[in-house]
Structures are given as structure tokens and as C-alpha cells.
Design a protein around this motif. Structure first.
Motif: not given
Length: 299
Positions: A145-154
Motif C-alpha cells: 500500500l503506497v501513497e503516491a501513484q507509481v508506474t512499473h511494468p510488472a
């Protein structure tokens, strides 16, 4: 053919080797190989190409894979649906949470969840987003559970809860007499902030830029690596801050800090669940995520 064989086939495909699948399934490698061979005998065709060091799906295996995935998901959904009648769901949940979520949001929700599902064992690691992604990738965490939107291909990223940052001041501060201030009024005072790159700092700076204000023009007297340290510094009168209202409920109740609305800005954000695309979440993880969605306003 049986469900156990399909599960083993799916895991071998996901892991890319029989040895890795055996470790994941807590089986011996010969047992895994035998079950896959039995499935191949049943269909009368090879499901994997074993000509290279890393096994890959054959054409037949590629066709079977989505059916195997759907069957596993259906079994898990059925299991979860039936636990609604017994609440005897068992298992271990391993999750990671970024600082604000792990220290101030989830603890209030884990207690009621534990009462509802007493046989689920939960291990939570509080760490930064990059560490969460790394441990999910290594299968050391089910999800994060994270606070910021992140982009990761997997990875799959899904919004699960909302949050809001507001202006926080000590009770003896001049602004504490007001219920609402403008950004211009707030920026006249020194600030104590989270470190650069934290989810809280990113949300705050994005909103300032959206309002045509330069975050670099803020009078920052201190940058600290935890929300707890920021709160302590504000209590000591070193400055004011903008942080999650979830993190100051205790201090507000004790009369140490005051939450003030900012009239011309909204520091709202989403909390996100993140997990591997290639891996079906275990039932305890799915159950907990559903619980978060259903009780997101109870915290």
C-alpha cells in the motif's frame, strides 16, 4: 486432469523453472515434474519447451494458461465467498506499507479486521515505495500500500482509499485562531516538511504548482524523514506543516496540534494497492483488500 495439476502448471509457467515452482509450492522438483508430465499425458501434447535453459510455454501451453489462471481465480473466489458464512478463513498475509499508511492508517483497521478474521496472521513491513516494489518482485510480500501513484511494468496499481493533507499548526500559533486560511497566508510562516521524494511532499508540491506557486519559495526551516518527527517539530513551535489528517488525530485530541482548512487549495490524494501482474493474490490478501475498500471511511 485435476485442479492441483493446473495450479502446478500455472506456477511453473509463472516462475519459469521447475525448481523455482517447487520452492514456491513447497514441493520437491521431481513431484512438480511428474504432475506436469501427467497433465501433458492427459492432453497428449507438450506444454513446455524444455530445449533451452529456461523453460517456455509451448503453443499448447499458451492456450491452456488463461484457463488455468481462470480456474485458480474461480476456486479462490468460491473459497472467499464461503468464508462469509464461517469467517474461518486461515492463512498468512504479508504486506508492505509506506510510512503514513503503515503508522497511522492501517493500525486502526487491523484490529477490527483481526476480530473478523482471527485465523489470518498478518505481517506488515513499513518501508518506502521502492523497497515495497522490490520485495513484491522477490515474492517476499503479497502486496503493498503506497501513497503516491507509481508506474512499473510488472505491477498492477489500484486506488483503494482516499486521504487528505491539511495545514497543521501548534495551538499557540497565530493561525490557530482561524478555522480556514489561504495559501498566501500560510506561506508567510516557516515550514517543517517531510523529505524530498516522500508521498506527502510530492502531493503538497504538485498542488502548489497547480496554483501557480513555486514550492522552492517556501520558507523551509527543517526537512525530516518521518511524519512523527515532523509532528514533534511542529509541537515544539519550530514551524507549521502540511501532512495527512490521519496522522494527527491523537495530537489534536490532546490539544497539542490544530488542523486548519486551506480555503483555496485541496490536498487530496489516493492510497494505492500494488502487486505483481503475473501472480494471483492469495485469498488472505484479497480478503484484506476487500475489507479496506468496504471500510475505507471508518478510519
Amino acid at each position: 486432469m485435476n485442479f492441483h495439476q493446473l495450479h502446478i502448471f500455472y506456477t511453473v509457467s509463472e516462475q519459469g523453472s521447475f525448481s523455482a515452482a517447487a520452492q514456491r509450492l513447497h514441493m520437491t522438483q521431481p513431484a512438480v515434474t511428474m504432475q506436469v508430465q501427467s497433465l501433458e499425458d492427459y492432453f497428449g501434447t507438450k506444454l513446455f519447451d524444455r530445449s533451452s535453459k529456461k523453460i517456455v510455454l509451448s503453443e499448447a501451453g499458451q492456450v491452456l494458461l488463461p484457463y488455468a489462471r481462470r480456474s485458480i481465480q474461480l476456486i479462490r473466489e468460491a473459497d472467499q465467498a464461503m468464508t462469509a458464512f464461517t469467517h474461518m478463513l486461515e492463512g498468512r498475509l504479508q504486506l508492505g506499507a509506506s510510512l503514513t499508511i503503515g503508522e497511522y492508517v492501517l493500525p486502526r483497521m487491523l484490529g477490527p479486521f483481526g476480530k473478523e478474521y482471527p485465523n489470518i496472521s498478518i505481517t506488515m513491513k513499513v518501508m518506502n515505495t521502492s523497497q515495497i516494489i522490490e520485495e513484491i518482485h522477490k515474492h517476499q510480500l503479497d502486496f503493498g500500500l503506497v501513497e503516491a501513484q507509481v508506474t512499473h511494468p510488472a505491477m498492477v496499481l489500484e486506488p483503494v482509499m482516499g486521504d487528505e493533507l491539511k495545514l497543521i499548526v501548534p495551538w499557540e500559533h497565530p493561525l490557530a485562531e482561524q478555522e480556514e486560511v489561504t495559501l498566501k497566508e500560510a506561506l508567510q510562516y516557516p515550514f517543517v516538511l517531510r523529505e524530498q521524494g516522500s508521498g506527502t511532499r510530492i502531493v503538497m508540491e504538485e498542488q502548489l504548482l497547480d496554483k501557480g506557486l513555486d514550492p522552492g519559495a517556501m520558507r523551509i526551516v527543517m526537512e525530516l524523514g518521518s511524519t512523527g518527527a515532523v509532528k514533534s517539530a511542529v509541537e515544539a513551535g519550530l514551524g507549521i506543516t502540511i501532512i495527512s489528517t490521519s496522522s494527527v488525530k491523537h495530537e489534536v485530541a490532546l490539544g497539542l496540534l490544530k488542523v486548519i482548512d486551506i480555503a483555496d487549495a485541496s490536498f487530496k490524494r489516493q492510497f494505492y494497492a500494488i502487486h505483481l501482474k503475473s501472480t494471483l493474490l492469495p485469498i488472505p490478501a484479497v480478503t484484506f483488500l476487500n475489507y479496506l475498500r468496504e471500510h475505507k471511511d471508518d478510519r
